[in-house]
Design an enzyme around this catalytic site. Structure first.
Site, PDB file in Angstrom:
ATOM      1  N   VAL A 112      74.764  16.106   5.756  1.00  6.54           N
ATOM      2  CA  VAL A 112      73.334  15.963   6.087  1.00  6.54           C
ATOM      3  C   VAL A 112      72.987  14.558   6.574  1.00  6.54           C
ATOM      4  O   VAL A 112      71.938  14.364   7.178  1.00  6.54           O
ATOM      5  CB  VAL A 112      72.413  16.331   4.895  1.00  6.54           C
ATOM      6  CG1 VAL A 112      72.516  17.799   4.546  1.00  6.54           C
ATOM      7  CG2 VAL A 112      72.671  15.432   3.684  1.00  6.54           C
ATOM      8  N   SER A 116      62.085  14.187  -7.036  1.00  6.07           N
ATOM      9  CA  SER A 116      62.621  14.136  -8.393  1.00  6.07           C
ATOM     10  C   SER A 116      61.564  13.593  -9.343  1.00  6.07           C
ATOM     11  O   SER A 116      60.704  12.799  -8.940  1.00  6.07           O
ATOM     12  CB  SER A 116      63.847  13.218  -8.439  1.00  6.07           C
ATOM     13  OG  SER A 116      64.190  12.923  -9.783  1.00  6.07           O
ATOM     14  N   TYR A 134      68.378   5.818  -6.313  1.00  3.31           N
ATOM     15  CA  TYR A 134      67.979   7.236  -6.350  1.00  3.31           C
ATOM     16  C   TYR A 134      66.458   7.365  -6.288  1.00  3.31           C
ATOM     17  O   TYR A 134      65.915   8.137  -5.497  1.00  3.31           O
ATOM     18  CB  TYR A 134      68.523   7.862  -7.629  1.00  3.31           C
ATOM     19  CG  TYR A 134      68.292   9.349  -7.762  1.00  3.31           C
ATOM     20  CD1 TYR A 134      69.110  10.263  -7.099  1.00  3.31           C
ATOM     21  CD2 TYR A 134      67.265   9.840  -8.570  1.00  3.31           C
ATOM     22  CE1 TYR A 134      68.902  11.629  -7.228  1.00  3.31           C
ATOM     23  CE2 TYR A 134      67.052  11.202  -8.708  1.00  3.31           C
ATOM     24  CZ  TYR A 134      67.877  12.091  -8.040  1.00  3.31           C
ATOM     25  OH  TYR A 134      67.661  13.442  -8.177  1.00  3.31           O
ATOM     26  N   ALA A 151      64.212   5.162  -5.251  1.00  5.72           N
ATOM     27  CA  ALA A 151      63.656   4.674  -3.981  1.00  5.72           C
ATOM     28  C   ALA A 151      63.801   5.740  -2.897  1.00  5.72           C
ATOM     29  O   ALA A 151      62.879   5.976  -2.107  1.00  5.72           O
ATOM     30  CB  ALA A 151      64.361   3.391  -3.561  1.00  5.72           C
ATOM     31  N   LYS A 157      64.016   8.983  -3.365  1.00 11.00           N
ATOM     32  CA  LYS A 157      63.128  10.110  -3.668  1.00 11.00           C
ATOM     33  C   LYS A 157      61.662   9.734  -3.403  1.00 11.00           C
ATOM     34  O   LYS A 157      60.870  10.586  -2.974  1.00 11.00           O
ATOM     35  CB  LYS A 157      63.323  10.558  -5.113  1.00 11.00           C
ATOM     36  CG  LYS A 157      64.706  11.162  -5.399  1.00 11.00           C
ATOM     37  CD  LYS A 157      64.985  12.384  -4.547  1.00 11.00           C
ATOM     38  CE  LYS A 157      66.273  13.092  -4.960  1.00 11.00           C
ATOM     39  NZ  LYS A 157      66.595  14.226  -4.079  1.00 11.00           N
ATOM     40  N   ILE A 215      67.456  19.196 -14.788  1.00 11.51           N
ATOM     41  CA  ILE A 215      67.927  20.566 -14.561  1.00 11.51           C
ATOM     42  C   ILE A 215      69.425  20.629 -14.829  1.00 11.51           C
ATOM     43  O   ILE A 215      70.177  19.735 -14.409  1.00 11.51           O
ATOM     44  CB  ILE A 215      67.645  21.013 -13.106  1.00 11.51           C
ATOM     45  CG1 ILE A 215      66.186  20.717 -12.721  1.00 11.51           C
ATOM     46  CG2 ILE A 215      67.969  22.502 -12.936  1.00 11.51           C
ATOM     47  CD1 ILE A 215      65.134  21.366 -13.575  1.00 11.51           C
TER      48      ILE A 215
END
Ligand SMILES: NC(=O)c1ccc[n+]([C@@H]2O[C@H](COP(=O)([O-])OP(=O)(O)OC[C@H]3O[C@@H](n4cnc5c(N)ncnc54)[C@H](O)[C@@H]3O)[C@@H](O)[C@H]2O)c1
Length: 278
Positions: free
Chosen positions: A68, A167, A180, A182, A184, A213
């Site tokens: 991606v 998140s 992570y 930053a 999100k 999760i």
């Protein structure tokens, strides 16, 4: 499908991160709701497993192995997916990685890797989807106001829905979550900005911000014994449990479907009540 607002029959969905966890559960549920689902991921074996799950249940799935973080690969896969049915109705940009490092120990390569996958990977998917949805959306027909005859037919209901994966980290923060969180937070800003820009085309853009999760991602980063059953996220949740991938897949289905036709630019938080921002 007794609830027609959730019926995706005849629609085309593209799901990134579909080889595992939340992405796999979302792909399976969108197919169960009737969509033709294009499953994208860098894990080809996992993609085959997801496609088998969908086909075994009677659904339709195609796979697109890709990274991606590579804009060209994403553009090509979305073009291929769209060519088959001539339409793209749903993009669920779910692929992502976890990373944890204290601010003072964070290296350029950590920041680049996480932003490239978790932010730019979502951006590329959103751009490819929005361009395709705009180019292929149903045309209004029959309006004759220019001649003054007054007859017209209603504009067809557009169905474009783009869903990003944020998140709960953007609500709570926490040690090690610089890269992570930053990425999100950037996804949330992308979601709101794009919602304002493509809304006039009838395209909705919303984010899902899950709490903790139980997936291969959290299994890999499980630093606390019994975190899924006794950890802090269980103790903080009024519901007394962590989430399952299917909990998030149902949020994705809601945002993908006409059940959320008046919802755009929003952050849906299936987090077990761990955070309650207003
Ligand atoms: N599990 C949680 O507690 C949780 C909480 C909040 C948000 N999320 C987010 O949900 C999403 C899915 O997470 P998950 O828990 O299902 O994780 P997972 O590891 O089970 O699945 C992530 C998938 O993304 C794919 N992927 C990673 N980098 C890729 C790349 N460059 N190109 C293509 N595919 C790539 C992986 O191969 C994997 O199949 C992520 O964006 C994650 O940040 C997860």
């Amino acid at each position: 499908m007794p609830l027609t607002a959730y019926d995706l029959t005849g629609r085309t969905a593209f799901v990134t991160g579909a080889a595992s966890g939340i992405g796999r559960a979302s792909a399976v549920l969108l197919a169960e709701a009737g969509a033709t689902v294009h499953c994208a991921d860098r894990d080809e074996q996992g993609l085959h497993e997801t496609a088998t799950l969908i086909k075994t249940a009677g659904g339709t799935a195609h796979i697109h192995p890709l990274d991606v973080a590579d804009r060209t690969q994403v553009d090509q896969a979305v073009a291929t997916a769209t060519a088959a049915t001539g339409r793209l109705d749903v993009m669920a940009a779910i692929a992502g990685i976890m990373h944890s490092s204290p601010v003072l120990e964070t290296r350029n390569e950590d920041l680049d890797r996480v932003l490239n996958i978790n932010f730019k990977g979502v951006l590329y998917a959103c751009q490819a989807a929005a361009r395709t949805m705009i180019a292929t959306k149903p045309k209004a027909s029959g309006t004759s106001s220019a001649t003054g005859t007054g007859t017209s037919t209603p504009t067809p209901t557009p169905t474009g829905s783009i869903i990003t994966m944020a998140s709960g980290a953007v609500d709570t923060g926490g040690p090690g979550l610089l890269c992570y969180g930053a990425a999100k937070a950037a996804v949330v800003q992308l979601t709101k900005t794009l919602a304002t820009e493509v809304g006039p085309h009838g395209i909705r853009v919303n984010a899902v911000a899950p709490g903790w999760i139980r997936t291969p991602m959290t299994d890999r980063h499980d630093t606390e014994a019994q975190v899924h059953t006794e950890g802090i996220m269980v103790r903080m949740s009024p519901l007394g449990r962590v989430g399952e991938p299917e909990d998030i897949a149902h949020a994705v289905l809601h945002l993908a479907s006409d059940a959320s036709a008046f919802t755009t630019g929003q952050i849906l938080r299936p987090n077990g009540g761990v955070a309650m921002p207003w």
